[in-house]
Design a protein around this motif. Structure first.
Motif, PDB file in Angstrom:
ATOM      1  N   ASP A   1      76.807  98.774   6.756  1.00  0.00           N
ATOM      2  CA  ASP A   1      77.880  97.791   6.768  1.00  0.00           C
ATOM      3  C   ASP A   1      79.241  98.473   6.937  1.00  0.00           C
ATOM      4  O   ASP A   1      80.059  98.054   7.764  1.00  0.00           O
TER       5      ASP A   1
ATOM      6  N   ARG B   1      81.764  98.050  10.235  1.00  0.00           N
ATOM      7  CA  ARG B   1      83.128  97.542  10.034  1.00  0.00           C
ATOM      8  C   ARG B   1      84.184  98.564  10.472  1.00  0.00           C
ATOM      9  O   ARG B   1      85.192  98.200  11.087  1.00  0.00           O
TER      10      ARG B   1
ATOM     11  N   LEU C   1      84.258  98.543  14.324  1.00  0.00           N
ATOM     12  CA  LEU C   1      84.952  97.377  14.858  1.00  0.00           C
ATOM     13  C   LEU C   1      86.463  97.542  14.721  1.00  0.00           C
ATOM     14  O   LEU C   1      87.228  97.249  15.652  1.00  0.00           O
ATOM     15  N   GLU C   2      86.884  98.022  13.567  1.00  0.00           N
ATOM     16  CA  GLU C   2      88.314  98.223  13.332  1.00  0.00           C
ATOM     17  C   GLU C   2      88.900  99.254  14.296  1.00  0.00           C
ATOM     18  O   GLU C   2      89.990  99.057  14.837  1.00  0.00           O
TER      19      GLU C   2
ATOM     20  N   HIS D   1      83.575  90.164  17.413  1.00  0.00           N
ATOM     21  CA  HIS D   1      83.807  90.955  16.198  1.00  0.00           C
ATOM     22  C   HIS D   1      83.886  90.043  14.978  1.00  0.00           C
ATOM     23  O   HIS D   1      83.332  90.367  13.918  1.00  0.00           O
ATOM     24  N   GLN D   2      84.571  88.910  15.112  1.00  0.00           N
ATOM     25  CA  GLN D   2      84.651  87.967  13.995  1.00  0.00           C
ATOM     26  C   GLN D   2      83.260  87.458  13.629  1.00  0.00           C
ATOM     27  O   GLN D   2      82.922  87.355  12.441  1.00  0.00           O
TER      28      GLN D   2
ATOM     29  N   ARG E   1      81.326  90.199  11.812  1.00  0.00           N
ATOM     30  CA  ARG E   1      81.780  90.324  10.422  1.00  0.00           C
ATOM     31  C   ARG E   1      81.227  89.190   9.555  1.00  0.00           C
ATOM     32  O   ARG E   1      80.827  89.419   8.414  1.00  0.00           O
TER      33      ARG E   1
ATOM     34  N   LEU F   1      77.681  89.971   8.846  1.00  0.00           N
ATOM     35  CA  LEU F   1      77.598  91.041   7.847  1.00  0.00           C
ATOM     36  C   LEU F   1      77.890  90.491   6.451  1.00  0.00           C
ATOM     37  O   LEU F   1      77.204  90.845   5.486  1.00  0.00           O
ATOM     38  N   ASP F   2      78.905  89.624   6.353  1.00  0.00           N
ATOM     39  CA  ASP F   2      79.231  89.013   5.058  1.00  0.00           C
ATOM     40  C   ASP F   2      78.034  88.248   4.511  1.00  0.00           C
ATOM     41  O   ASP F   2      77.695  88.364   3.328  1.00  0.00           O
TER      42      ASP F   2
ATOM     43  N   ASP G   1      75.398  90.618   3.410  1.00  0.00           N
ATOM     44  CA  ASP G   1      75.786  91.267   2.150  1.00  0.00           C
ATOM     45  C   ASP G   1      75.281  90.452   0.962  1.00  0.00           C
ATOM     46  O   ASP G   1      74.709  90.990   0.020  1.00  0.00           O
TER      47      ASP G   1
END
Length: 146
Positions: free
Chosen positions: A46, A50, A53-54, A79-80, A83, A86-87, A90
């Motif tokens: 994760d 992230r 992507l950043e 990318h959004q 994320r 991934l959230d 998580d």
């Protein structure tokens, strides 16, 4: 004799490493490893995604945005979405409830996104970025949590 890696090949290599790391996560989950170990593997993956992507948003997107604004916007939306996935994963990992369909959807999304970047963004950025910016990306790759 093999040449030195190109800017584009270094970026593509990160995608391969991320894919391999995700493979470790899914293999560990399938093998029924203890939740702590699985959580550590997931956290590593994760964080790596992230950070990647950043880096793309900070260094690559601005370099090509003037000439490829539609594609940069589309990649930003991807990318959004990544994320958000991934959230959600998580939470599933924390609850030890990661489901195969969610895992498959994430990996398919990441692979399709990587292929899209490999075909356009990385090629364009390699030509558009100056030496200082390429070195900043290279540094990020070298210190990335992979």
């Amino acid at each position: 004799m093999l040449g030195r890696p190109t800017f584009r090949s270094r970026l593509m290599d990160v995608h391969q490493k991320l894919d391999a790391l995700f493979g470790e996560v899914t293999e560990a989950a399938a093998a029924g490893v203890d939740p702590r170990t699985l959580g550590e593997l997931w956290s590593r993956f994760d964080a790596a995604v992230r950070a990647h992507l950043e880096m793309e948003e900070q260094h690559l997107f601005p370099a090509v945005a003037d000439e490829h604004s539609v594609e940069v916007r589309a990649l930003g939306f991807e990318h959004q979405r990544i994320r958000a996935m991934l959230d959600a994963m998580d939470v599933e990992m924390d609850l030890h409830m990661a489901r195969d369909p969610a895992i498959e959807a994430l990996i398919e999304t990441l692979r399709a996104h990587a292929a899209r970047e490999d075909r356009g963004l990385y090629r364009w950025a390699g030509r558009a970025m100056g030496v200082r910016d390429r070195l900043a990306v290279r540094h990020h790759i070298e210190v990335a949590p992979l």
